[in-house]
Scaffold this active site. Structure first.
Site: not given
Length: 839
Positions: A371-372, A401, A403, A416
Site C-alpha cells: 500500500h502506498n 500501488e 498514486d 500522496h
C-alpha cells in the site's frame, strides 16, 4: 531514447595548474585473518581478472550529492580485503571520516540514472528550473552509475540503513568496468556469505575489538568484546580463558595479547553449548567422534530426514574442521557447525522453492501486496522514492500501488495527494523500478494498482510510458470471457497487469476512433477539431460504476477530500489507458448477491479497512464465496497517517487475496506477511487453504471442531548471539526471553512465554517445553519473538522469526533471527525442538 546529459561544475576539481598530492585510502591491516572464502573469491574472479586489475589501479570519479555538489575522488579496489578505498573529503581532523566501503555492504550496482538523486537532477534540468554553468564538463547518463549501500546496525531494531553512492566516470568504458567488476564481486561475496556467514561474522568481531588495528588483542580489548557479545563474565574467569588461549606469548606494549588464531581459540572457549554436547554424546555413544552411521541414525530418527550414507559423509566433509573428516568422523566442533547450518533450518527446504500448483485461477492465491508503495515514511510529510518500489519488489511483492496525479510539466507524478509528501515522476518509476525489477525475484505476474487522479492528457502520457517502456512485459490481450474464471499465475508468466478503472467497451471504442481521427487530421496538416487535452462523453465513466467502494480515502485523508468528492460525479478516462486494463478491472462493489449474478470474474473491488472488517464480522461466509471467483483488495484506513498497518490475518481467513500493507512500517502485520510469503519460494503467490477454494460453503468465524486438530510441542532450548537493543551502552547486558505468538483461525489465537535468562545474550539457555494446540493448521502462523526483559521500560524486541505451521520441520532445529523489517540478524539464532502429534 537518447541518453540524458547534464552540464555541471564539480567541487574539488583541480584548476589548470593545480596539482594535489595523492592520498592513500585507509587500509585495514588484517592480512592473516582471512578464511578460505576469500581465497575462493579470488579463484572465482579469474574470469574477469582484467576488470579486477583495472579497478585495483583506481579511477578518478565524481561523487554526486545534488546538482550543485559534486566531489572528485579517487576510488580504488582493495581486492585482498574486498573493500573500496577512496580519498576523504576535506573535513576537520576532529570529524570522523569513513574512507572504505566493504563489498559485503553493497546491496546493488546500477548503471545510468537509476536513483532518486540522479532522477531529481534530471527532472530539474529537463524543466529548465536551474541555470547551468556556461563551461563545465559534459556528463552523459552512460557514464553514471550508483552503488546502493545497505549497512546493518550493530543493535537490534537498528535495521539496514540504505543509501546510494552516485558516481560519474570520465567515460562510458570506465563506468562499464566499475559496474561489471562490482556486480561480479557482490554476487561472489553474497554466495560465499551464505556458505561462510559464521566465519565472516567472527572476523568482524575481531576487527571491532582490535581498536588500534595492530592485529592483536590485549586483555582489556577482550573484556570489551565479551560485553559487546552480551556475556556477563567475571574478570577472573575471563583472565583464565585469556591465559589459556595465549600460547604464542605475544605482547601489545607490555601487556600479553592474542593474535587472530588465539582469538579464535578464546572465542570458542566462550561458546560452550551443553545442549548440543548432550545430543552429540547420546548419538556418538559417549565417544569423542561420531561416525557417518551414527550421524545417519540421528538424522533419520530424530530429524525425520530420509538421508543416505553418502549424504552423511558429505556433511562430515563439509562441516568437520579437523583432519578427522578424512576418516569420515565428526567431532563435537563439526557437529556444532552442522547444527547451525541450513541443513537443520526450521523452515522446510522444499518450500524455499515454488512447490505449489501454479495453474489454478489467480483468485485461489494470496498475493503479496503493498500500500502506498512509493512512500518511505508517513502519509503526510514522508518522502516518495523510486527506491521504495525496488525494495518492495525485492521483498517479493506482487502488487504495488501508483498514486498518479498531474505534474506541472505535463508529466504525471506519484505522491500522496493533498499532502506534503514529495513527488516522483511516473515514468521514472516505470523505467527505473518496474521494468528492471518486476521479475528479478519472482516470475509470476506483477499487478500495478493504479489510483488515477490525472487529467485525460496526462493519462495518455501514462499509457504511452507503460507501452513504450514495458513493451511485451505488459499484458494487453482483451479478456476472454469464455474462460469462465480468472487465468492462473502461470498463464500470466512474467507479465504485468494493470488494476484500474476502465471505460465501457463501446465508449472505449468510440474514444479510440476519435483519437485516431484526430491523429490522422494532424498528419494531413489539418487543424484538429478539438485540442488533444479535451475529451467528450466517450471518455467519461460514472464513478459509481467503476470506482472502488471508498474512492478517495485510500489516497488522501478523508477530511481533505470530502469537499472535493461532492463535486466529482464522473471520472474522465483516457481511452489509451483504458484499453490497457483487462483482467483486473476496478469496479464499485454493490453487494455480494449482485456480484454473483453479474458473473464478471475479471472485475475486482477494493475495500477500506473499516468496511472490510464489517464484512468479516457480519458476512464472513459470503466474503469467502465472493473471493473464490473474484479478486478483492483490502487497504489500511485513511486515518493511519503514520503509515501503520492493519492486521492481515482476518482478511486472509476470509480468502481476500490482495491485503495491502505499508512495507516501510515494521510491526506484527509485516511480520505475519513475512511468514505467509516466505513460503512457495518467496514468489509472492501462496495457494489458499482448500476450504477457501472448494465448492463447499465455509464460515471462518464458526467453531472448527477437532477434525484437523494437531498438537505442536515446541521446546525452546537456547539462543546464540542475541543482539542488544538500539541505543545500548557497552556495559548493558540483556535479559532475554521468548514470546511465541500463534495466529490464524480465531480458535487458535494464543500467546506463550518462556522464563527470563539474566545477563546473557550470547548463549542463553531456557530449555522450556511449550505445548500448543492447533485446530486449523492450514491457517496457522507462529511468530517467535525474542525480547529484553526490563523492570523500568519497554521490553524491546531483539529479533524474531515468523513461520507458517505447514513449513515447520521436526526435530532439533536452527531458527535464524530477523529484525522486524525481515532483514537477517545472522548469526543471531534460536535452537529449538519441534514435535507434532495428532489428537
Amino acid at each position: 531514447m537518447r541518453p540524458r546529459t547534464v552540464r555541471v561544475v564539480p567541487r574539488d576539481a583541480p584548476t589548470h595548474h593545480e596539482h594535489r598530492p595523492k592520498r592513500r585510502g585507509l587500509h585495514l591491516h588484517f592480512e592473516n585473518f582471512y578464511h578460505s572464502w576469500e581465497r575462493e573469491a579470488v579463484e572465482r574472479s579469474k574470469s574477469v581478472e582484467d576488470v579486477i586489475g583495472f579497478l585495483k589501479k583506481g579511477s578518478l570519479l565524481w561523487k554526486v550529492k545534488s546538482l550543485s555538489k559534486w566531489y572528485r575522488r579517487k576510488y580504488t579496489l582493495d581486492f585482498e580485503h574486498l573493500k573500496i578505498n577512496y580519498e576523504p573529503s576535506h573535513k576537520p581532523v576532529c570529524v570522523e571520516r569513513n574512507t572504505t566501503l566493504d563489498i559485503s555492504d553493497i546491496h546493488d550496482v546500477r548503471k545510468g540514472w537509476k536513483t532518486d538523486i540522479f532522477n531529481r537532477i534530471a527532472s530539474k534540468v529537463e524543466k529548465r528550473i536551474v541555470k547551468l554553468p556556461s563551461s563545465p564538463p559534459l556528463v552523459d547518463e552512460r557514464n553514471c552509475f550508483s552503488i546502493i549501500i545497505g549497512v546493518r546496525s550493530r543493535h537490534a531494531g537498528g535495521g539496514i540503513n540504505k543509501s546510494s553512492l552516485d558516481l560519474v566516470a570520465p567515460d562510458e568504458h570506465v563506468c562499464d568496468m566499475w559496474v561489471r567488476g562490482l556486480q561480479h564481486l557482490v554476487a561472489v561475496v553474497r554466495s560465499l556469505e551464505q556458505e561462510k556467514n559464521y566465519d565472516r561474522w567472527l572476523k568482524r568481531q575481531f576487527q571491532s575489538a582490535d581498536k588500534d588495528n595492530n592485529g592483536v588483542l590485549d586483555f582489556d580489548e577482550c573484556v570489551d568484546l565479551i560485553k559487546q557479545l552480551n556475556i556477563q563474565l567475571d574478570k577472573q574467569t575471563a583472565k583464565k580463558l585469556f591465559q589459556a588461549a595465549d600460547t604464542d606469548k605475544r605482547t601489545k606494549g607490555d601487556q600479553p595479547a592474542l593474535d587472530e588464531r588465539e582469538f579464535v581459540t578464546f572465542y570458542h572457549s566462550l561458546l560452550k553449548r551443553p545442549d548440543l554436547e548432550a545430543i552429540f554424546q547420546r548419538y556418538s555413544n559417549g565417544e569423542l567422534l561420531m561416525t557417518s552411521e551414527e550421524l545417519a541414525d540421528f538424522l533419520r530418527g530424530e530429524q525425520k530426514m530420509n538421508v543416505t550414507s553418502d549424504f552423511c559423509r558429505e556433511m562430515i566433509e563439509t562441516y568437520e574442521p579437523s583432519e578427522s573428516k578424512l576418516a569420515g568422523l565428526l567431532s563435537h566442533d563439526g557437529f556444532q557447525m552442522f547444527m547451525s547450518s541450513k541443513q537443520v533450518h526450521i523452515f522446510n527446504p522444499e518450500h524455499s522453492m515454488v512447490y505449489q500448483d501454479m495453474e489454478q485461477p489467480m483468485t485461489h492465491y494470496f498475493i503479496a501486496s503493498s500500500h502506498n508503495t512509493y512512500l518511505l515514511g508517513n502519509q503526510l510529510t514522508g518522502m516518495s522514492s523510486v527506491e521504495a518500489y525496488i525494495i518492495a519488489l525485492q521483498k517479493g511483492c506482487r502488487c504495488v500501488e501508483l498514486d498518479c496525479w498531474d505534474g506541472d510539466d505535463g508529466e504525471p507524478v506519484i505522491y500522496h495527494g493533498y499532502t506534503l509528501t514529495s513527488k516522483i515522476r511516473f515514468c521514472d518509476v516505470i523505467s527505473d523500478a518496474i521494468k528492471p525489477y518486476a521479475f528479478q525475484y519472482s516470475e509470476y505476474p506483477l499487478i500495478l494498482s493504479i489510483e488515477n487522479h490525472c487529467s485525460v492528457h496526462q493519462q495518455a502520457r501514462m499509457a504511452h510510458h507503460l507501452k513504450s517502456i514495458l513493451g511485451d512485459m505488459l499484458f494487453v490481450t482483451p479478456v476472454d470471457e469464455s474462460l469462465g474464471k480468472m487465468p492462473s499465475p502461470k498463464h500470466f508468466h512474467k507479465k504485468i497487469l494493470l488494476k484500474a478503472k476502465k471505460l465501457p467497451s463501446d465508449k472505449e471504442k468510440q474514444g479510440l476512433q476519435a483519437l485516431t481521427q484526430k491523429v490522422g487530421a494532424m498528419m494531413d496538416g489539418k487543424k484538429s477539431p478539438r485540442p488533444s487535452t479535451e475529451c467528450d462523453e466517450s471518455c467519461t465513466v460514472d464513478e459509481s460504476e467503476s470506482d472502488n467502494s471508498e474512492p478517495e480515502t485510500e489516497s488522501a485523508p478523508e477530511e481533505l477530500t470530502a469537499k472535493h468528492d461532492k463535486k466529482k460525479k464522473k471520472k474522465m478516462i483516457a481511452p489509451a489507458l483504458s484499453v490497457l486494463v483487462n483482467y483486473i478491472k476496478a469496479v464499485h462493489f454493490h453487494s455480494f448477491e449482485q456480484s454473483q449474478l453479474a458473473g464478471k470474474w475479471w472485475t475486482m473491488s477494493s475495500f477500506g479497512e473499516s468496511k472490510a472488517l464489517g464484512f468479516v464480522a457480519d458476512h464472513a461466509a459470503e466474503l469467502v464465496e465472493y473471493n473464490k471467483h473474484q479478486l478483492s483488495r483490502i487497504y489500511p484506513s485513511g486515518k493511519r497517517q503514520d503509515s501503520s498497518n492493519l492486521n492481515p490475518v482476518a482478511f486472509w481467513n476470509t480468502g481476500c487475496q490482495i491485503v495491502a500493507l505499508n512495507y516501510q512500517t515494521p510491526g506484527k502485520p509485516t511480520s505475519y506477511n513475512q511468514g505467509m510469503f516466505r513460503r512457495n519460494g518467496g514468489c509472492g503467490y501462496v495457494l489458499k487453504p482448500a476450504m477457501l477454494r472448494s465448492v463447499d460453503r465455509f464460515d471462518p468465524t464458526a467453531d472448527p471442531g477437532d477434525m484437523f486438530r494437531q498438537t505442536l510441542k515446541l521446546r525452546i532450548i537456547s539462543g546464540a548471539y542475541i543482539p542488544k537493543p538500539a541505543g545500548s551502552s557497552l556495559d548493558d547486558i540483556i535479559d532475554p526471553y521468548v514470546n511465541v505468538y500463534v495466529t490464524g483461525h480465531p480458535a487458535d489465537e494464543n500467546k506463550l512465554k518462556t522464563a527470563v535468562v539474566k545477563n546473557n545474550g550470547f548463549n542463553p539457555v531456557w530449555d522450556e517445553l511449550l505445548t500448543i494446540p492447533v485446530r486449523m493448521p492450514d491457517f496457522c502462523l507462529l511468530d517467535l519473538v525474542v525480547r529484553d526483559h526490563s523492570t523500568t521500560g519497554s521490553n524491546y524486541i531483539l529479533g524474531h522469526y515468523c513461520i507458517h505451521f505447514d513449513d515447520l520441520m521436526p526435530g532439533y532445529r536452527y531458527v535464524p533471527l530477523e529484525d522486524m523489517e525481515g532483514n537477517s540478524l545472522s548469526p543471531a539464532s534460536l535452537f529449538v525442538h519441534v514435535e507434532f502429534s495428532h489428537q
